[in-house]
Every structure is written in C-alpha cells, then in structure tokens.
Scaffold this motif. Sequence first.
Motif, PDB file in Angstrom:
ATOM      1  N   LYS A  38      40.148  39.332  36.741  1.00 60.10           N
ATOM      2  CA  LYS A  38      41.126  40.230  37.377  1.00 60.10           C
ATOM      3  C   LYS A  38      42.475  39.537  37.593  1.00 60.10           C
ATOM      4  CE  LYS A  38      37.591  42.974  39.787  1.00 60.10           C
ATOM      5  NZ  LYS A  38      36.421  42.194  39.372  1.00 60.10           N
ATOM      6  N   LYS A  40      45.457  37.366  36.281  1.00 61.00           N
ATOM      7  CA  LYS A  40      46.056  37.029  34.993  1.00 61.00           C
ATOM      8  C   LYS A  40      47.449  36.455  35.225  1.00 61.00           C
ATOM      9  CE  LYS A  40      43.418  40.524  32.487  1.00 61.00           C
ATOM     10  NZ  LYS A  40      43.451  41.681  31.568  1.00 61.00           N
ATOM     11  N   GLY A 414      34.940  40.623  44.142  1.00 59.35           N
ATOM     12  CA  GLY A 414      35.979  41.594  44.430  1.00 59.35           C
ATOM     13  C   GLY A 414      35.550  42.699  45.379  1.00 59.35           C
TER      14      GLY A 414
END
Length: 512
Positions: A38, A40, A414
Amino acid sequence: MNVQNPSRSGGRAARRAARSSALPDNLRPVRPGMEGGKFKPLSDADVLKIHHAALDALETIGLADAPESGVAYLTGAGAILGDDGRIRFPRALVEDMLVKANRSLTLMSRDGQNDLELSGSRVHYGTAGAAVHLVDVHGKHYRDCGVQDLHDAAKIVNTLDNVHFCQRPMVCRDITDNLEMDYNSIYACVAGTTKHIGTSFTDPSFVAPAIEMLHMIAGGEDKWRERPFVSNSNCFVVPPMKFATESCLVMEECIKHGMPVLLLSAGMAGATAPSTIAGAIVQAVAECLAGLVYVNAIKPGHPAIFGTWPFGLDLRTGAMTGGSGEQALLTSGCAQMHNFYNIPGGAAAGIGDSKLPDMQAGWEQMCSNVMAGLSGCNMIYEAAGMHASLLGFCHESLILGDDIIGQALRCVRGIEVNDETLALDQIAEVCMGGPGHYLGTAATLSRMQSDHFYPSSGNRMSPKEWVEMEKPDLIETATARKEAILGAPSAAAIDPVIERAIRDQFNIHLKG
C-alpha cells in the motif's frame, strides 16, 4: 489499605491466559505472508525511470569480472563480451529473462509447518547478516560470537511467531577453518530451528560437502530436492557493477544442487553506489537484473530472490546508517521495484546503528521494518537482533524484535472496512439504551484477539501496576525469556541416529 477488585483481577488474568494460548490462523491478528504494497514512495513514472536507467546501465556499462563459466553462460544467452572484459546486456535479453524467471516460489521449512510463499507483495520478516560480535546487554560489551551463539539464535527464532525465517545472522569466529565454518553454520541453524534457513559459502568447493550433510538430514537427495529447506545468500556482485568471481562459482554450484539463491547486491550509497537514493536503487536493480539473467541462463525458472540491499552511509563519517530514514526509503523503493517486475524480492530493514537495545535501537528498527512491510517486500532481512550497523547481534534484541515486527505486521494488515467493522449497529446499541461505552460488549470481546496485536515483552501496565509488579525491566524480561528458551530442549533437534552419522563424517563443533 489497597484492596484489589477480585473480579477485575480475575478478568485481567483470564484475558492474559487467553492471549498466551495459541490462536488458530484465521483469528491471528498478524501472520506470515500478509499482503503489503500500500505504501509506494515512487510514482509510476519514477518506477519506469529507474527501470529504464537500470537497462541503460546494463546495456552501456555492463559488469566486469565474470568467471569463465559465467561468461559462457551469459554470452550463450545473448550477452555481449566487450574488448574491455565487461559483459553488456541488451535490453531484449533482460526482458526475455524476466519472462523466464520464477514468478512465485516457496521457501521450504524442514517440518513443512513454516513454508514461505513468495509472490506478489506477501511480506515475511527474518534474520540475516554476518555479525562478528555478540552483544552482552548486562555487561554492555561486545565479544566474538561462536557456533553456540549461532545455534542459540536459531533456537530462539524457532519460538518467535513473527520472525519467519533464520538466515545466518552471525559468523562462527571460534572456527578458523572456512570449510568447517560453512557446514557448521548450517548444522547449528538446522539443529536450532525447523524454519527456512539461509547461509553462505566461502568457496565453491565447500558447497558439495554441505549438500551431502543436508541430504543426510533430509533423508536423501530426492527428499532434499523436493523440499530444499536451506537457501544460499549469495553476494554475486562487488558493487559497483562487477561480478564477485568466487561467489558466482558458488552460485553455479548451488543451482546444480537444487538450492534456492538470494541474489544479493549490497552497495553503500556514497561509497560503492551513488549517494542519491534513486541512483543507489538504479545500480542495485541493474546488478540484480544481471544476476537474474545469469541464473536463468544456467537453469530457467530456478528459485531466485531479487536481493536489492543498498545501504545508507553517513557522509560526515563514512559510517553505515542502517537505522536511518534514508535506509527505510532505499528498502521500500527497492521493494516497489520487485513488485514492478513481479518477481520474489528481498531487502534489508530493522537494522540498529545503536550499540544496545535501547530507545535509539527501537526507533531505528521500527522505522525501516514498518516501511519495508508496507511497501510489500517479500523477504525482509536483518529485521531483528542487529546492532552497531550489522557488527553486533543480540539475543535479547532478537526477542524484543518479535514485538517490533508484530506491530509492523499489524500496520501491514491495514484497516478493514466492511459492514461489520463500520460498526453502525454497535454504535446504535451502545448509545440508545446501552451502557454508553463499548467495554465488555460481545462485539468488542469477540474481536479483541483477532483485531489487536499484543506484545509479548512490551509493557502496557499502569504506573501503579508496574510498581506492584516490582517495576519489570524490558531487558530483564527478554533475558528471562531467553534463558527459558535456551534451557529447554530444542524442538528442532536432529534425529539422534542422523546426528551421530553426521558427527562421524563431519567435524561438528556444536556440543551434543
């Protein structure tokens, strides 16, 4: 007079007991192989720029010092040997070999209970390194580490839920013969853990004897080739852009014997790699692409990990900065490149520049471990136990690192958003005619173990309870756990008949 509430105390004790019991996989808040990716740090345009720069470097600069056999493999596949002795890689060759490369591989455990599936952005944490010292946390000094220390580290890893593999984290400095050091390193780790093991070899001729020992442990060559539970950590390049001749020959031997390889490029930004984060990633990617061509020229699809390990450097002093924010960005940027190529990859994180497991070590180890996990790095090496910029290894820190990695994995997991987790029905029930809080509700209790990671060593007591418990110290807690682990029989002990046969054939330094 201080009178404790029995019901509250009993509830707390019951919750502790529940948390100490093993949870089924579907209820564990964190587990190996959870999907990251997730985070980047590079834009899509940045990734393409790095990719094309790496291809340019391979096509125009190339790599020097390939062994004669490597030259034959690479030129046979389509690489070009220049008059200057450098091997250059046409773009089309690199792209063809990326197609042939193994996209998904499983690193086997000896018992089949801790296999690691490397594909996509599945995240795993483990040890690695070549520390030459063991950290004594109580005397606050460093001493040479030996084969018993290595075995003890593997034995501790075997008990830690969040340390998923055991690549050799230190060298056996009490063994002076390199052949004996290589096979004793493997033996010490195998006798300590059934999780997947990584090791290195100092000479290509040392691979075959070690493989013979592994055949004995596995129950035969066929069993070994079916489930190779040891991989080769191979520094096949000497940055910048040179092959490490002897290590390449080791790699060829390991491939011949069915051993997975980690293609490890470990440039130092500002010394043996460009000082910029982007430049260091470009060089590491280029070198590992060259390694990937090499491996697939020997055996298409052989299990190989794209090991971009660029390290940071303090340009004021020349000291390594493994615990820096720059290191965290180097690692997470590399992980994004692994995901771009869709090949199994690994990088380094969790390194402490601090000399002891103190507050500095905590922030250094957490920063890069979290970012590496969020970026979806398949294999996160050196994630626990490493200090002094990889010069020291600490057993207590390894144990405390299990908590750090657990928290990092919870970040990787997450936030789940669905009808149940949005909890609108709970809000209505609690607020309209309910108790006005969520403590003790069925929904809260049912999810307290599956949603929350609870540290094993970390202390969340109130100050009052902390005093009542005689002010437990984090390092003392880790030491007590270490002694309990090392005082118990090894759950990974080699069958006595096989052990005897190995000791008859090999000079094993680890005490029986």
